[in-house]
Design a protein around this motif. Structure first.
Motif, PDB file in Angstrom:
ATOM      1  N   TYR A  85       1.715  -6.358   9.049  1.00 40.80           N
ATOM      2  CA  TYR A  85       3.175  -6.468   9.008  1.00 40.80           C
ATOM      3  C   TYR A  85       3.688  -7.352  10.144  1.00 40.80           C
ATOM      4  N   ILE A  86       4.955  -7.687  10.006  1.00 45.29           N
ATOM      5  CA  ILE A  86       5.580  -8.490  11.062  1.00 45.29           C
ATOM      6  C   ILE A  86       6.310  -7.557  12.020  1.00 45.29           C
ATOM      7  N   ILE A  87       6.050  -7.760  13.265  1.00 43.46           N
ATOM      8  CA  ILE A  87       6.536  -6.826  14.283  1.00 43.46           C
ATOM      9  C   ILE A  87       8.064  -6.712  14.241  1.00 43.46           C
ATOM     10  N   GLY A 112       5.862  -6.278   5.339  1.00 47.78           N
ATOM     11  CA  GLY A 112       4.433  -6.045   5.498  1.00 47.78           C
ATOM     12  C   GLY A 112       3.850  -5.343   4.290  1.00 47.78           C
ATOM     13  N   ASN A 113       2.552  -5.097   4.344  1.00 44.81           N
ATOM     14  CA  ASN A 113       1.901  -4.403   3.243  1.00 44.81           C
ATOM     15  C   ASN A 113       0.524  -3.921   3.717  1.00 44.81           C
ATOM     16  N   MET A 114      -0.033  -3.043   2.923  1.00 44.95           N
ATOM     17  CA  MET A 114      -1.369  -2.565   3.253  1.00 44.95           C
ATOM     18  C   MET A 114      -2.396  -3.403   2.489  1.00 44.95           C
ATOM     19  N   PHE A 143      -7.531  -1.285   3.497  1.00 43.36           N
ATOM     20  CA  PHE A 143      -6.388  -0.439   3.862  1.00 43.36           C
ATOM     21  C   PHE A 143      -5.830  -0.709   5.272  1.00 43.36           C
ATOM     22  N   THR A 144      -6.020  -1.930   5.745  1.00 40.71           N
ATOM     23  CA  THR A 144      -5.427  -2.304   7.035  1.00 40.71           C
ATOM     24  C   THR A 144      -3.928  -2.527   6.845  1.00 40.71           C
ATOM     25  N   ASN A 145      -3.156  -2.093   7.797  1.00 39.77           N
ATOM     26  CA  ASN A 145      -1.712  -2.270   7.734  1.00 39.77           C
ATOM     27  C   ASN A 145      -1.358  -3.630   8.343  1.00 39.77           C
ATOM     28  N   THR A 165      -3.207  -3.495  11.937  1.00 33.79           N
ATOM     29  CA  THR A 165      -3.679  -2.294  12.641  1.00 33.79           C
ATOM     30  C   THR A 165      -4.407  -1.365  11.684  1.00 33.79           C
ATOM     31  N   ILE A 166      -5.457  -0.776  12.188  1.00 31.20           N
ATOM     32  CA  ILE A 166      -6.156   0.292  11.467  1.00 31.20           C
ATOM     33  C   ILE A 166      -6.954   1.088  12.499  1.00 31.20           C
ATOM     34  N   VAL A 167      -6.997   2.373  12.304  1.00 35.19           N
ATOM     35  CA  VAL A 167      -7.701   3.223  13.274  1.00 35.19           C
ATOM     36  C   VAL A 167      -9.187   2.865  13.285  1.00 35.19           C
TER      37      VAL A 167
END
Lengths: 727, 256
Positions: free
Chosen positions: A40-42, A47-49, A36-38, A71-73
């Protein structure tokens, strides 16, 4: 022409770039997928999960700057510039864990904590509302197994050890005098305000290499870390008035807490009658300040400041002296601690503390002033090796200066004549270092192993100690765990024994070896059982010696069994039962043979329960029972004509016992909230409901022919009422 | 003619943008609904990631910012259920910071304050000793939200949850909770709330919490009716279908 350009422009927006498929996997540093990491292209919607296997893919159109981020918490952000190689292949993204809060490696031998995973959990509320505990941390801890009920003082007698064998820490700083009204019978309460405490760890043995210069126990407190805490509390009772306030100065960055308290006894005496033959009713005041700073996402600092003053005067009767005892104590404690994650999985903590303690004691011819200055620095480093392993290391250094000035008696039984002056400065230093590791699921699933090595150097004794320690635990299933802890522990004896004139103790540190076998059984979330057997072997204890005053030939042991059942029978009924059996003997100081030590209190029982029959009302009860402690009888006296006093003749050391101790305390608490903002806690506490006249010692008449009981502090039924408002 | 052509292009472009925003908002509300209904990590993270990417593409996409905050509220719930204190604190700290920033936007302020109240309430549930310091904050958030949108049904829901979860000795009341959930349902049923930004969520929550309230008041008949009402509205509500309803039926069997 313009129309053509516009059409071309719009066309170029849609079809000017080639669509490509970006795909890959997100793993952690151990190669495990991070689901479940996000990805994507800035600055775009492309993007996708990642799915639950860490795999991701998406279609995008590349432009000039194509920065791919993940990104992922809980993990550090990842970014990489997309180039032709990456675009055409599978992208592997490796995320590093972002470590915000690391817990120290703690060898959980016989431990109790407010934090899950560090022993049996005892919540702050349980401490605060324990009947008879006056919301004092030390008094509440005394109801846990492994602590002998030597007296009603707040001091901790842990598994046959005296209070000096348990070290007390706040935010890594050591506080040698955490009590108010210190006197020969102990000290009733501590200066530590419970509401400023954010976490508590107490161990009655088998503690880790992190803790040094303690033979028996550790009480490690952490001040509150809540940076957003905001509120005001006012407390009024027959025993004290307190006020505290906390507020953020810069939200999420800097906050402060202040706490002030004035303790007194006059209103209690007004309601309950005189307690004791006070010439100056005990009163004290203390002020605590706590500042908390989050100077970066991972960097934190805390400053703890404590200032207190107490005084009391009481008439005492002893064989040689009938008169007043006065004491006035002052203390200052300042501690600063800073912690930061210096690299992924590496936490560094540094602290610096200073304390000053001064006391002015007068009794008979004794007029003694003590000024103690103490400073300490400490650094701890924790490294997470992987998800099942940790490595811990630390160093500490301390210096203590004690200055004694005044008059002391020539003979300790004669407080009315023959004195000598004293003007001594004693300096004691210590440096220590430790290493320890903890591995979970070692060899096979369910096995935890902690090993540690500690070394302390005592310059005055020119002695270097080495203390290996270890704990091995096996989780039989998710409810049952068996642990075995062992280790060597060193502590310097009372530093006055190093005085070459009247002590001359051999250059060595006292030693204890711990062997603890424990079984924890978690019946369910709210009910748990613990049983522990322990053996503690003492050696190198100071022993009176005709050649050199004190040798290091003293020795002893403590053997015992501790049981605890923490229960919650219903949502509104809970508490705990603790029982401890101990057999402890020593040959030390003036003991002639191996005999029961002062702390050989065979049976200790505490039953703490709370029941809320209806909302807003809670009934609490604490019952304590303890075998009477051993004492040495006086069998006669010799009259010393020159001084006109009697010198007592003591019988066999610790050959009789005081009567057994019994006490039942009740507490009724009324809690309510009004206007959705204000909390009211009102209580009535009845101490020693059964009006049991417990004896804490004996005193003798002038020629030692008759003895009478010295009643305990709570030697009669006492009622305390009070309330606290939080807003 | 030229001007007309350019104007038409611009209108089409603007309509396209507006339609795109509408579609995005629909997509967000749909994902939010799925996240709440399924209450599994994948569905919640899907909302979180999607809203984060929208914000990445457009820093001024406040709808996405709001739903990102909502997803964090659900993640905090999830972390508490899983007893993961570390994740709980990470989401809690991050959501407060994001929420306070977003609350500066007038259009979203009321709804954000409701979410901040709900998030702070979760902190109390996870650390009950914080109640004396945080419950005032929860009510202050809700009071502020109410001063902007007096009829926002989500204010009544969060206040009801607070009343339900707070022990009686600290001012909790199941009867007050029942009244508040009924108030929220009434607003939803009568379509009595309109705002420039309406995140839609809450109707099924209000019914589910009302059912729980009836159950704790031992009014099992009403609880059963209320749970069935939730499933009539959406049969995929996992919380009611697999948790609340079977437990209630078991309890009712035991009563017989």
């Amino acid at each position: 022409m313009k129309r053509l350009l516009l059409v071309l422009f719009l066309f170029s927006l849609s079809f000017g770039q080639k669509k490509i498929n970006i795909k890959g996997t997100v793993n952690d540093i151990d190669g495990n997928p991070v689901p479940f990491t996000n990805v994507y292209i800035i600055n775009t919607m492309y993007g996708n999960m990642a799915d639950k296997n860490g795999k991701f893919s998406f279609i995008c159109q590349l432009s000039e700057n194509n920065l791919l981020v993940a990104t992922i918490v809980g993990y550090k952000d990842f970014s990489i510039e997309l180039d032709a190689d990456l675009v055409n292949g599978d992208i592997t993204i490796v995320l590093e864990k972002e470590v915000i809060n690391l817990e120290e490696v703690v060898v959980t031998g016989s431990s109790f904590s407010t934090v899950k995973g560090k022993g049996i959990v005892v919540s702050s509320r349980e401490i605060y509302t324990t009947p008879g505990g006056a919301a004092d941390i030390f008094q509440a801890i005394k109801n846990l197994p492994g602590i002998q009920l030597y007296s009603e003082s707040a001091e901790l007698y842990v598994r046959g050890g005296n209070p000096s064998e348990t070290t007390f820490l706040i935010d890594q700083g050591t506080l040698y005098h955490p009590f108010m009204y210190e006197n020969s019978s102990g000290a009733l309460f501590s200066n530590i305000n419970t509401s400023l405490v954010g976490g508590l760890y107490f161990s009655s043995g088998g503690f880790s290499a992190k803790y040094g210069n303690a033979l028996s126990g550790v009480l490690d407190l952490k001040s509150s870390s809540e940076i957003e805490k905001s509120g005001t509390q006012l407390g009024v009772s027959l025993a004290n008035v307190s006020f505290s306030t906390s507020f953020p100065i810069i939200p999420n960055v800097l906050s402060v807490e202040f706490y002030g308290r004035k303790n007194f006894t006059s209103p209690m005496e007004w309601l309950n009658g005189k307690f004791n033959d006070f010439t100056n009713n005990p009163d004290s005041d203390d002020f605590t300040a706590l500042a908390k700073l989050n100077y970066s996402k991972t960097g934190k600092a805390k400053f703890f400041f404590l200032l207190s003053n107490d005084k009391m005067g009481v008439n005492i009767n002893s064989g040689s002296y009938f008169g007043e005892y006065r004491n006035n104590g002052k203390k200052l404690f300042i501690n600063g601690i800073q912690s930061d994650v210096i690299s992924s999985g590496i936490l560094l903590k540094n602290s610096l503390s200073y304390s000053k303690y001064s006391t002015d004691m007068k009794i008979g011819i004794v007029d003694l002033k003590e000024n103690q200055h103490y400073a300490k620095m400490r650094s701890d480093l924790e490294i997470i090796i992987d998800k099942s392993g940790k490595f811990n290391a630390g160093i500490e250094a301390e210096i203590l200066n004690d200055i004694y000035r005044g008059k002391i008696p020539t003979d300790d039984f004669n407080l009315e004549s023959n004195w000598k002056t004293i003007d001594k400065k004693i300096t004691r230093k210590r440096t220590g270092a430790y290493l320890e590791t903890k591995f979970s699921n070692l060899f096979c699933k369910g096995i935890t192993l902690s090993t540690g090595l500690r070394s302390d150097y005592f310059p005055e004794a020119k002695y270097l100690s080495f203390d290996p320690r270890m704990m091995i635990g096996y989780s039989v299933n998710d409810k049952m765990q068996i642990k075995f802890s062992t280790g060597i522990y060193h502590q310097m004896p009372d530093y006055r024994l190093f005085n070459s004139n009247d002590a001359n103790y051999e250059k060595k540190s006292m030693q204890a070896e711990h062997y603890i076998l424990s079984l924890d059984y978690n019946i369910d979330k709210a009910n748990s059982l613990r049983g522990e057997m322990y053996f503690k072997n003492y050696s190198n204890l100071p022993l009176e010696n005709s050649d050199r005053n004190y040798s290091r030939d003293g020795h002893g042991y403590a053997f015992g069994l501790d049981l605890m059942y923490k229960y919650s029978l219903a949502k509104n009924l809970g508490g705990w039962i603790s029982y401890g059996y101990i057999d402890t003997k020593r040959k030390w100081l003036d003991y002639i043979t191996l005999t029961s030590s002062d702390y050989d209190i065979s049976h200790n029982l505490a039953f703490v329960t709370r029941y809320s029959p209806i909302d807003k009302l809670e009934f609490g009860m604490t019952y304590k029972y303890a075998t009477g402690r051993p004492i040495t009888p006086v069998t006669g006296a010799n009259y010393l004509e020159a001084y006109n006093v009697y010198e007592p003749i003591e019988g066999v050391k610790n050959s009789i016992r005081l009567p057994d101790y019994n006490r039942l305390d009740f507490r009724i608490t009324y809690l309510n909230q009004f206007f959705d903002k204000y909390f009211l806690v009102a209580y009535v506490e009845m101490l020693n409901v059964l009006d049991k006249r417990n004896t804490q010692n004996y005193y003798y008449n002038e020629d030692y022919s008759e003895r009478q009981s010295v009643k305990s502090y709570f030697g009669k039924r006492i009622i305390v009422v009070g309330f606290m408002i939080s807003m | 003619m030229k001007k007309l052509f350019i104007l038409t292009i611009l209108v089409i472009f603007q309509l396209n943008v507006c339609a795109k925003d509408e579609i995005m908002l629909l997509e967000l509300t749909k994902k939010a609904e799925i996240a709440w209904l399924q209450f599994n990590e994948e569905a919640i993270m899907d909302l979180y990631s999607f809203s984060e990417r929208l914000v990445n593409a457009d820093e001024k996409n406040y709808d996405a910012k709001y739903f990102n905050l909502y997803s964090q509220y659900l993640l905090i719930n999830k972390a508490m259920v899983n007893e993961n204190d570390e994740l709980f604190d990470l989401y809690y700290d991050a959501s407060l910071e994001k929420g306070e920033k977003l609350a500066k936007n007038k259009t979203y302020r009321s709804e954000v304050k409701v979410l901040l109240a709900a998030i702070t309430m979760m902190k109390i549930a996870n650390s009950p000793m914080q109640a004396p310091f945080l419950s005032g904050k929860v009510h202050a958030y809700l009071d502020e939200a109410k001063s902007i949108q007096p009829n926002n049904p989500r204010i009544a829901i969060v206040r009801g949850m607070m009343k339900f979860n707070t022990p009686g000795m600290f001012g909790g009341s199941k009867e007050d909770a029942e009244a508040l959930f009924n108030k929220a349902i009434s607003i939803f049923e009568k379509n009595d709330f309109s705002a420039e930004f309406d995140p839609q969520w809450g109707k099924l929550e209000a019914y589910a919490w009302l059912g729980r309230t009836y159950e704790s008041l031992e009014n099992y008949g009403e609880a059963l009716k209320t749970y069935n009402k939730v499933l009539e509205e959406n049969e995929n509500c996992g919380w009611v279908k697999y948790n609340l309803l079977p437990k209630l039926q078991e309890k009712m069997k035991e009563e017989l």
